[in-house]
Design a protein around this motif. Structure first.
Motif, mmCIF file in Angstrom:
data_model
loop_
_atom_site.group_PDB
_atom_site.id
_atom_site.type_symbol
_atom_site.label_atom_id
_atom_site.label_comp_id
_atom_site.label_asym_id
_atom_site.label_seq_id
_atom_site.Cartn_x
_atom_site.Cartn_y
_atom_site.Cartn_z
ATOM 1 N N GLY A 62 40.879 62.307 14.090
ATOM 2 C CA GLY A 62 41.968 62.043 13.154
ATOM 3 C C GLY A 62 42.295 60.576 13.010
ATOM 4 O O GLY A 62 43.085 60.199 12.153
ATOM 5 N N CYS A 63 41.687 59.598 13.888
ATOM 6 C CA CYS A 63 42.045 58.170 13.781
ATOM 7 C C CYS A 63 41.227 57.495 12.698
ATOM 8 O O CYS A 63 40.088 57.861 12.455
ATOM 9 N N GLY A 64 41.786 56.500 12.064
ATOM 10 C CA GLY A 64 41.116 55.753 10.989
ATOM 11 C C GLY A 64 40.207 54.660 11.570
ATOM 12 O O GLY A 64 40.087 54.492 12.775
ATOM 13 N N PRO A 65 39.548 53.879 10.706
ATOM 14 C CA PRO A 65 38.638 52.814 11.193
ATOM 15 C C PRO A 65 39.423 51.668 11.795
ATOM 16 O O PRO A 65 40.466 51.302 11.311
ATOM 17 N N SER A 66 38.857 51.094 12.892
ATOM 18 C CA SER A 66 39.405 49.885 13.519
ATOM 19 C C SER A 66 38.411 48.743 13.314
ATOM 20 O O SER A 66 37.213 48.985 13.238
ATOM 21 N N TYR A 67 38.926 47.539 13.254
ATOM 22 C CA TYR A 67 38.095 46.365 12.909
ATOM 23 C C TYR A 67 38.266 45.287 13.963
ATOM 24 O O TYR A 67 39.273 45.233 14.649
ATOM 25 N N ALA A 100 40.237 45.203 21.961
ATOM 26 C CA ALA A 100 38.819 45.515 21.744
ATOM 27 C C ALA A 100 38.021 44.321 21.243
ATOM 28 O O ALA A 100 36.922 44.056 21.739
ATOM 29 N N PRO A 101 38.496 43.516 20.254
ATOM 30 C CA PRO A 101 37.703 42.317 19.877
ATOM 31 C C PRO A 101 37.562 41.323 21.005
ATOM 32 O O PRO A 101 36.554 40.637 21.105
ATOM 33 N N ALA A 102 38.586 41.185 21.868
ATOM 34 C CA ALA A 102 38.470 40.240 22.991
ATOM 35 C C ALA A 102 37.375 40.660 23.946
ATOM 36 O O ALA A 102 36.615 39.833 24.459
ATOM 37 N N LEU A 103 37.264 41.992 24.207
ATOM 38 C CA LEU A 103 36.200 42.469 25.077
ATOM 39 C C LEU A 103 34.834 42.249 24.464
ATOM 40 O O LEU A 103 33.879 41.849 25.142
ATOM 41 N N LEU A 104 34.716 42.474 23.171
ATOM 42 C CA LEU A 104 33.412 42.282 22.517
ATOM 43 C C LEU A 104 33.008 40.819 22.490
ATOM 44 O O LEU A 104 31.845 40.468 22.656
ATOM 45 N N SER A 105 33.984 39.938 22.270
ATOM 46 C CA SER A 105 33.643 38.501 22.278
ATOM 47 C C SER A 105 33.271 38.029 23.673
ATOM 48 O O SER A 105 32.439 37.151 23.845
ATOM 49 N N ALA A 106 33.896 38.598 24.729
ATOM 50 C CA ALA A 106 33.533 38.244 26.096
ATOM 51 C C ALA A 106 32.134 38.715 26.437
ATOM 52 O O ALA A 106 31.413 38.091 27.206
ATOM 53 N N LEU A 107 31.704 39.831 25.873
ATOM 54 C CA LEU A 107 30.357 40.339 26.123
ATOM 55 C C LEU A 107 29.315 39.588 25.324
ATOM 56 O O LEU A 107 28.133 39.729 25.560
ATOM 57 N N GLY A 108 29.707 38.737 24.364
ATOM 58 C CA GLY A 108 28.750 37.930 23.601
ATOM 59 C C GLY A 108 28.002 38.728 22.576
ATOM 60 O O GLY A 108 26.851 38.450 22.279
ATOM 61 N N MET A 109 28.592 39.757 21.981
ATOM 62 C CA MET A 109 27.897 40.592 21.012
ATOM 63 C C MET A 109 28.115 40.014 19.623
ATOM 64 O O MET A 109 29.203 39.572 19.273
ATOM 65 N N SER A 110 27.015 39.952 18.827
ATOM 66 C CA SER A 110 27.092 39.507 17.431
ATOM 67 C C SER A 110 27.327 40.725 16.547
ATOM 68 O O SER A 110 26.856 41.820 16.817
ATOM 69 N N ALA A 111 28.090 40.507 15.462
ATOM 70 C CA ALA A 111 28.483 41.616 14.592
ATOM 71 C C ALA A 111 28.096 41.312 13.168
ATOM 72 O O ALA A 111 27.964 40.168 12.765
ATOM 73 N N SER A 112 27.933 42.365 12.365
ATOM 74 C CA SER A 112 27.678 42.290 10.923
ATOM 75 C C SER A 112 28.548 43.326 10.239
ATOM 76 O O SER A 112 28.893 44.366 10.810
ATOM 77 N N PRO A 113 28.953 43.099 9.015
ATOM 78 C CA PRO A 113 29.844 44.056 8.343
ATOM 79 C C PRO A 113 29.148 45.388 8.102
ATOM 80 O O PRO A 113 27.995 45.466 7.733
ATOM 81 N N ALA A 114 29.869 46.431 8.350
ATOM 82 C CA ALA A 114 29.356 47.802 8.123
ATOM 83 C C ALA A 114 30.537 48.719 7.838
ATOM 84 O O ALA A 114 31.702 48.321 7.906
ATOM 85 N N VAL A 115 30.239 49.984 7.540
ATOM 86 C CA VAL A 115 31.270 50.986 7.238
ATOM 87 C C VAL A 115 31.845 51.518 8.537
ATOM 88 O O VAL A 115 31.126 51.802 9.485
ATOM 89 N N ALA A 116 33.171 51.558 8.639
ATOM 90 C CA ALA A 116 33.848 52.052 9.844
ATOM 91 C C ALA A 116 33.691 53.551 9.969
ATOM 92 O O ALA A 116 33.655 54.290 8.982
ATOM 93 N N GLN A 117 33.582 54.029 11.236
ATOM 94 C CA GLN A 117 33.528 55.448 11.526
ATOM 95 C C GLN A 117 34.894 55.929 12.004
ATOM 96 O O GLN A 117 35.650 55.168 12.565
ATOM 97 N N SER A 118 35.182 57.133 11.807
ATOM 98 C CA SER A 118 36.460 57.737 12.228
ATOM 99 C C SER A 118 36.223 58.609 13.439
ATOM 100 O O SER A 118 35.172 59.213 13.583
ATOM 101 N N CYS A 119 37.162 58.573 14.352
ATOM 102 C CA CYS A 119 37.087 59.410 15.548
ATOM 103 C C CYS A 119 38.098 60.538 15.420
ATOM 104 O O CYS A 119 39.239 60.402 15.812
ATOM 105 N N ARG A 129 35.538 40.812 9.096
ATOM 106 C CA ARG A 129 35.959 41.967 9.900
ATOM 107 C C ARG A 129 34.756 42.831 10.223
ATOM 108 O O ARG A 129 33.952 43.135 9.352
ATOM 109 N N VAL A 130 34.647 43.231 11.502
ATOM 110 C CA VAL A 130 33.556 44.102 11.959
ATOM 111 C C VAL A 130 34.181 45.410 12.418
ATOM 112 O O VAL A 130 35.094 45.402 13.253
ATOM 113 N N PRO A 131 33.743 46.603 11.900
ATOM 114 C CA PRO A 131 34.331 47.893 12.315
ATOM 115 C C PRO A 131 33.928 48.254 13.732
ATOM 116 O O PRO A 131 32.841 47.893 14.191
ATOM 117 N N LEU A 132 34.795 48.962 14.432
ATOM 118 C CA LEU A 132 34.576 49.419 15.791
ATOM 119 C C LEU A 132 34.630 50.937 15.825
ATOM 120 O O LEU A 132 35.339 51.581 15.041
#
Length: 466
Positions: free
Chosen positions: A33-38, A12-31, A379-382
């Motif tokens: 039963g899964c925990g936050p991913s960064y 997932a971080p490789a795809l986001l870096s390929a898309l050129g998206m800038s990130a800022s720290p925030a609170v992770a969301q849960s989907c 770390r940026v939450p996904l």
């Protein structure tokens, strides 16, 4: 479970870096039963650091210096010059001279000088004259004329010129007394030197203005040429000398070389073509008949009688005796002493103090600020689809209490969050390609199958490949 966690962390971080998206720290969301991913994001930050350096400066220092100079002083000295003077002594005597004189004797005679006088008598008569007249017919034609024009090009060349300077010096010279005779000798006179056009080859010379070697092309130049000389007979007096040593002050030449600019003119040939008109005249023959009055002169001879008295001169010899004074000159030599003044140059030393200015170097310390790059990792939450989550900071008064999920013991961050923004002047991200969409679908399907394999804060994230 471990495989699904690694897919969330790396893919997932490789795809986001390929898309050129800038990130800022925030609170992770849960989907569910899964925990936050960064996503691990690195950014270069420039820090200002003071740096101390040294630069070279020069101080102007005046140093006194003793300088010795020499100035010329002229002094007058009295000297004696001895020379021999030849004085002429004239003696007069008389001698008898006999010579013959022709005296004129005039006699009057009668001579007949009669002559014939011719008188011309004019008579006029008409004559017929046939003339063939050439009538001119002029035609204009043109021809091409090529003219070679020599344009002068002036160049200034520095040449060494030797100048002769004379200094007084007293030496003993031999003086001769003339006792000789005249003698005829042959003297060779060199011919005159005239400039002639001659062909010269190219040569290399040093330009004193630029200090570089220049090439002078060959061509026609004016070169001095000496004509053949002539031999002539010259009668001169050859003395029979008597040597005497006499002190004489003479000037000794001293050669001094100077750089003198000399202008040299070379000529460049240029061909010019001119179209010149010229007239061609041809003549046509035309016969003309005309009546011409002709005046004919006839001679009439008349005899004129003329008897003239003529004086005739006869020369009679007569011997005359006369006394002729004869002057004889002889030379008497006497020695004379003549005082004269001579200026002698002497050099006088003078010492003076001169202030000499020098520049002393020294190193001066100064401080400047430089920016040092430093890499910051965050770390940026996904979310469940692999997209970064941006959450605005909540106000400080409404800070929520930490909550604990039922399935995983993951603590949420407090309500007061310090936002860090990374400003990048980059181009907006381009839309994802088909391969990137397929990889994202595979990651989402893996997340849906492995809900129980959600990562926690204590799991090792590993080292991402950027």
């Amino acid at each position: 479970m471990k495989l699904a966690h690694l897919k969330k962390v790396f893919v997932a971080p490789a795809l986001l870096s390929a898309l050129g998206m800038s990130a800022s720290p925030a609170v992770a969301q849960s989907c569910g039963g899964c925990g936050p991913s960064y996503k691990i994001v690195t950014q270069t930050v420039y820090e200002e650091q003071p740096v101390t350096a040294y630069r070279l400066e020069y101080d102007r220092v005046e140093v006194p210096k003793q300088v010795t100079s020499y100035r010329p002083v002229w002094e007058t000295e009295m000297r004696e010059r001895r020379f021999t003077v030849a004085k002429p002594v004239t003696e007069t005597s008389e001698r008898e001279e006999r010579y013959t004189v022709m005296k004129p004797v005039w006699e009057e005679q009668m001579q007949d000088r009669s002559y014939d006088r011719v008188r011309m008598v004019n008579e006029t008569e008409m004559r017929e004259q046939v003339n063939t007249v050439l009538r001119p017919v002029t035609e204009t034609q043109y021809y091409d004329q090529q003219t070679v024009v020599r344009r002068p090009v002036t160049e200034t060349v520095m040449q060494n010129q030797t100048v002769t300077m004379y200094q007084p010096q007293t030496v003993c010279r031999t003086q001769y007394v003339d006792q000789g005779a005249y003698q005829t000798s042959q003297v060779y006179t060199p011919g005159a030197v005239r400039n002639r056009l001659r062909w010269t080859t190219g040569q290399t010379y040093l330009d004193p203005v630029t200090g570089q070697y220049m090439y002078d092309r060959g061509g026609l130049h004016w070169i001095p040429q000496q004509q053949p000389g002539t031999v002539s007979n010259v009668t001169q007096y050859v003395p029979n000398v008597v040597a005497q040593q006499v002190p004489v002050t003479q000037y000794v030449p001293t050669q001094v070389t100077q750089q003198v600019p000399v202008q040299r003119v070379r000529y460049e040939d240029e061909v010019q073509v001119n179209r010149i008109p010229y007239n061609v005249t041809r003549y046509e023959q035309v016969q003309q008949v005309s009546q011409i009055p002709v005046t004919v002169q006839k001679q009439v001879v008349e005899r004129v009688e003329n008897v003239v008295p003529v004086k005739v001169c006869k020369w009679v010899q007569e011997e005359v005796v006369r006394k002729v004074p004869v002057s004889t000159t002889r030379m008497v030599y006497e020695e004379r002493v003549e005082p004269y003044q001579v200026k002698v140059q002497k050099w006088v030393a003078e010492t003076s103090t001169v202030t000499e200015v020098k520049n002393e170097p020294k190193w001066v310390q100064y401080t400047y600020t430089k920016r040092v790059p430093r890499t910051v990792t965050m770390r940026v939450p996904l979310d469940a689809y692999g997209n970064p989550v941006y959450v605005a900071p909540a106000p400080a008064a409404a800070a929520p209490t930490p909550a604990v999920s039922s399935s995983n013991s993951v603590l949420t961050p407090p309500g007061t969050v310090v936002e860090r923004r990374i400003i990048n002047n980059t181009v907006p991200p381009s839309p994802p390609t088909e391969d990137q969409e397929k990889d994202a679908n595979k990651i989402n399907s893996a997340k849906g199958n492995d809900n129980s394999a959600s990562p926690s804060d204590g799991d090792d994230t590993g080292r991402p490949e950027l």
